[in-house]
Motif scaffolding. Structure first.
Motif, PDB file in Angstrom:
ATOM      1  N   PRO A  45      33.893  33.645  43.025  1.00 26.08           N
ATOM      2  CA  PRO A  45      33.713  34.182  41.667  1.00 26.08           C
ATOM      3  C   PRO A  45      34.813  35.192  41.328  1.00 26.08           C
ATOM      4  N   ILE A  46      35.366  35.052  40.138  1.00 28.65           N
ATOM      5  CA  ILE A  46      36.393  35.973  39.648  1.00 28.65           C
ATOM      6  C   ILE A  46      36.066  36.336  38.208  1.00 28.65           C
ATOM      7  N   VAL A  47      35.999  37.610  37.931  1.00 28.98           N
ATOM      8  CA  VAL A  47      35.752  38.085  36.571  1.00 28.98           C
ATOM      9  C   VAL A  47      37.007  38.810  36.089  1.00 28.98           C
ATOM     10  N   VAL A  48      37.575  38.343  34.980  1.00 25.79           N
ATOM     11  CA  VAL A  48      38.794  38.929  34.429  1.00 25.79           C
ATOM     12  C   VAL A  48      38.454  39.705  33.168  1.00 25.79           C
ATOM     13  N   THR A  49      38.895  40.962  33.124  1.00 23.54           N
ATOM     14  CA  THR A  49      38.660  41.806  31.961  1.00 23.54           C
ATOM     15  C   THR A  49      39.977  42.401  31.488  1.00 23.54           C
ATOM     16  N   GLU A  50      39.985  42.850  30.225  1.00 21.07           N
ATOM     17  CA  GLU A  50      41.167  43.483  29.659  1.00 21.07           C
ATOM     18  C   GLU A  50      41.026  44.991  29.756  1.00 21.07           C
ATOM     19  N   LYS A 414      43.150  29.396  40.391  1.00 17.06           N
ATOM     20  CA  LYS A 414      43.648  30.062  39.194  1.00 17.06           C
ATOM     21  C   LYS A 414      42.686  31.173  38.794  1.00 17.06           C
ATOM     22  N   LEU A 415      43.203  32.387  38.610  1.00 17.90           N
ATOM     23  CA  LEU A 415      42.343  33.525  38.313  1.00 17.90           C
ATOM     24  C   LEU A 415      41.589  33.357  37.008  1.00 17.90           C
ATOM     25  N   THR A 416      42.194  32.646  36.067  1.00 16.07           N
ATOM     26  CA  THR A 416      41.620  32.544  34.715  1.00 16.07           C
ATOM     27  C   THR A 416      40.923  31.213  34.468  1.00 16.07           C
ATOM     28  N   GLU A 417      40.524  30.549  35.529  1.00 16.17           N
ATOM     29  CA  GLU A 417      39.926  29.217  35.379  1.00 16.17           C
ATOM     30  C   GLU A 417      38.667  29.243  34.519  1.00 16.17           C
ATOM     31  N   ALA A 418      37.967  30.375  34.504  1.00 18.59           N
ATOM     32  CA  ALA A 418      36.705  30.452  33.768  1.00 18.59           C
ATOM     33  C   ALA A 418      36.893  30.606  32.264  1.00 18.59           C
ATOM     34  N   THR A 444      39.868  44.192  46.483  1.00 17.68           N
ATOM     35  CA  THR A 444      38.823  43.549  45.683  1.00 17.68           C
ATOM     36  C   THR A 444      39.246  43.232  44.261  1.00 17.68           C
ATOM     37  N   ARG A 445      40.431  43.720  43.823  1.00 11.53           N
ATOM     38  CA  ARG A 445      40.862  43.523  42.447  1.00 11.53           C
ATOM     39  C   ARG A 445      42.367  43.291  42.398  1.00 11.53           C
ATOM     40  N   VAL A 446      42.803  42.703  41.303  1.00 13.35           N
ATOM     41  CA  VAL A 446      44.229  42.504  41.037  1.00 13.35           C
ATOM     42  C   VAL A 446      44.484  42.857  39.579  1.00 13.35           C
ATOM     43  N   ASN A 483      38.588  40.812  39.038  1.00 12.36           N
ATOM     44  CA  ASN A 483      37.669  41.401  40.007  1.00 12.36           C
ATOM     45  C   ASN A 483      37.067  40.287  40.847  1.00 12.36           C
ATOM     46  N   PHE A 484      37.272  40.352  42.175  1.00 13.03           N
ATOM     47  CA  PHE A 484      36.688  39.375  43.092  1.00 13.03           C
ATOM     48  C   PHE A 484      35.316  39.906  43.491  1.00 13.03           C
ATOM     49  N   THR A 485      34.305  39.470  42.758  1.00 10.10           N
ATOM     50  CA  THR A 485      33.008  40.154  42.732  1.00 10.10           C
ATOM     51  C   THR A 485      32.222  40.061  44.023  1.00 10.10           C
ATOM     52  N   THR A 486      32.491  39.097  44.881  1.00  9.12           N
ATOM     53  CA  THR A 486      31.711  38.965  46.119  1.00  9.12           C
ATOM     54  C   THR A 486      32.431  39.556  47.326  1.00  9.12           C
TER      55      THR A 486
END
Length: 640
Positions: A45-50, A414-418, A444-446, A483-486
């Motif tokens: 799981p990857i959550v991308v925020t601005e 790909k980080l933005t696959e979602a 845990t984050r990039v 954010n790599f949430t797990t």
């Protein structure tokens, strides 16, 4: 061997781990042995925020940043703010960035300090600074006395692990005993010190030109690149490794102000060492163990390796590599036939974030056929590395790969696959990633930044329409955090200072001549496939005998991997119309069988390309097309 710069190394990219670099014997099979030895990881799981940025003013006129736009009176930026994100501060709560403020009121208004190119910190946890903003300008209002000798370059901001210093371009911003993010760090106690590399025997002058600086994880060394020009007028680049030494009162060189000097410098190139392409008698060989650093990209998380863009392993395939700073052992980090350049290795060395054109098809027209040895690359690499962009329109997307890189069907995540590809979404194709992505200290984050395509890379005579920004104030740059949430945070001890000595490099002597890169002399040679077959290689030098003009190759059942078998001919001629403008005449008629049925064909009159390494504007006559199992990959249209 003659000597000349044969590769525009500033624009090369690196490659993924191979069985050779692991000391393993390649097994000819439809399944890469790396896949068996190191099964690819499952997607996570990857959550991308601005991340937040200062508000936008539509004018750079004095006073246009009104209290209505920013009630806190802490500055505004233009739509095109020159944003570049950096790395995390050591506590992981802040990210460094540079951008240009605009529209500040005139002095003596306190808000007048928010103008021009500045270093800021951005909070990543949703909280704010005492000003009420989620950002803080570190360099706004620094007095002239505190920034004497400052260099103009402010790119690639990188925080030291002490939390009180940031390297930004060729400067180090220092808040002394105060932490940068604290209220104790004020303009009055912030200093901007220039970085200087002495390049003259007597120590005089402003020093050598340095670019793309990267701090080593030990925080006392750094790597950098330097561009120069060869005797035949071509642009070339070398990587260097050095110690950072504060000089409070220099007696030679300029500026004669407190500064950081680069000492114990090593050039990461040895003209007497093993080169990528060598000849012996009538035999020519490609040497994958040769260290050929074009542009230095950084270091591994624990600092034992240097990452760089180097000479290709497969023709036209620009990849990233890592070399052990002590032993010189090479790892290929990527192998996808698209273009990779920006890269950052996780603090524990188990992962890497790359930015790559993979999935876009941008480079497949010239790099899609696998297993072609990098022989024509003696003259074609400048062109193949320069077609990745269309001016300011980039085609980079961020990908997560494990330590072992591309293998089998694994090409990373790909980080933005979602995302849903909608305007302004995290994977809107009109928003492209820019160098460099950066890991958080706990892994845990990039953080990375993006830019939306603008004219002339779209609109007007360009057949691609220009999009409308959906960002606040119409911004065309933004900072993103994945954010790599797990994942659980990693806790690692500080990296101890390493040796100044890089055994496979050459100690730099100020005032010494810049070396040239060896290349095979004019002649006809035989290249033997590592598994089967051979190729006839005809090398022609230019009239002044300072560089290769043409490389022509005829393949007969050639295979290095037992998977791809190449037959046919390819010829590339390269000339420089200016130090940065390259013209190539390319003729290809290749067929590959085995793992895939592929062809690489130019039109009957050939493929003729003009490409400037600094502008990256595609301008070609004729066609170059690669077809793989029926899938056709055509070159970009001119201007796109």
């Amino acid at each position: 061997m003659r000597f000349a710069s044969t590769v525009t190394t500033a624009l090369l990219a690196a490659a993924a781990l191979t069985t050779t670099s692991l000391g393993l014997r390649r097994v000819p099979s439809s399944v890469d042995s790396l896949t068996v030895l190191y099964p690819p990881p499952q997607p996570e799981p990857i959550v991308v925020t601005e991340l937040p940025l200062p508000p936008v003013t539509l004018s750079d006129q004095v006073g246009s940043c009104t209290p209505d736009i920013n009630p806190h009176r802490t500055g505004c930026i233009l739509r095109d703010s020159g944003l570049q994100s950096g790395n995390f501060l050591p506590d992981g709560k802040y990210v460094t960035a540079i951008l240009s403020f605009a529209g500040a009121p005139a002095a003596p208004d306190p808000a007048s300090i928010y103008t021009g190119l500045q270093l800021i910190l951005v909070k990543v946890d949703g909280t704010t600074f005492p000003s009420g903003d989620p950002w803080k300008c570190v360099t706004c209002g620094v007095t002239a006395a505190n920034q004497a000798g400052q260099n103009a370059a402010m790119d690639y901001p990188q925080a030291f692990r002490d939390g009180s210093r940031v390297m930004s371009g060729t400067n180090i911003i220092d808040c002394g005993s105060a932490q940068l993010a604290s209220s104790s760090c004020t303009p009055a106690n912030t200093y901007i010190y220039p970085i200087r590399w002495n390049n003259l025997a007597d120590g005089s002058g402003p020093g050598g030109s340095i670019r793309e600086l990267r701090i080593h994880p030990d925080n006392v060394h750094l790597g950098f690149s330097s561009i120069s020009f060869t005797t035949d007028g071509k642009l070339t680049e070398y990587g260097y490794f050095s110690r950072i030494s504060f000089n409070p009162s220099p007696s030679t060189g300029t500026p004669l102000t407190p500064r950081y000097d680069l000492t114990n410098v090593t050039r990461l190139f040895n003209p007497a060492g093993l080169q990528p392409i060598t000849v012996q008698g009538d035999q020519i060989s490609y040497n994958p163990d040769a260290i050929s650093i074009g542009e230095l990209r950084g270091f591994s998380g624990r600092g034992s390796e240097i990452t760089y863009v180097g000479y290709p392993r497969e023709s036209s395939n620009i990849d990233a590599f890592a070399a052990d700073l002590t032993t010189g052992k090479i790892r290929r980090l990527t192998s996808n036939p698209e273009y990779v350049d920006p890269i950052d290795v996780s603090p524990d060395d188990k992962w890497m974030i790359i930015e790559d054109t993979r999935g876009t098809g941008r480079q497949m027209f010239m790099a899609g056929m696998r297993g072609i040895p990098p022989i024509t690359d003696l003259v074609s690499t400048t062109a193949s590395s320069s077609t990745r962009n269309n001016g300011r329109r980039r085609f980079f997307e961020p990908f997560l790969l494990d330590r072992y890189g591309d293998r089998g069907t694994y090409k990373g995540q790909k980080l933005t696959e979602a995302g849903d590809n909608s305007p302004g979404s995290i994977n809107d194709p009109n928003w492209n990633a820019l160098a460099d992505p950066r890991w958080s200290p706990d892994g845990t984050r990039v953080v990375y930044h993006q830019e939306m395509v603008i004219s002339p890379a779209c609109g007007g005579p360009n057949p691609l329409p220009c999009p409308t920004s959906t960002a606040s104030g119409g911004r065309i740059q933004r900072m993103m955090m994945a954010n790599f949430t797990t994942r659980k945070p990693v806790q690692l001890p500080p990296v101890a200072p390493i040796s100044d000595v890089v055994p496979w490099g050459v100690p730099y002597v100020p005032g010494s001549a810049i070396p040239t890169r060896p290349y095979p002399s004019q002649g006809v040679y035989t290249l033997k496939g590592k598994v089967t077959g051979s190729a006839k290689v005809n090398i022609t030098e230019n009239s002044s005998k300072t560089a290769i003009l043409t490389v022509a190759v005829s393949y007969s059942g050639y295979s290095d991997d037992g998977l791809n078998f190449i037959t046919g001919t390819e010829s590339v001629t390269s000339t420089n119309l200016s130090p940065t403008l390259n013209h190539v005449d390319w003729y290809s008629r290749l067929t590959s069988t085995g793992q895939a049925l592929s062809t690489k064909r130019t039109s009957p009159d050939g493929f003729h390309l003009n490409i400037d390494v600094l502008l990256n504007l595609f301008d070609a006559n004729g066609t170059l097309t690669t077809t793989i199992n029926g899938q056709v990959y055509k070159q970009p249209a001119n201007g796109t």
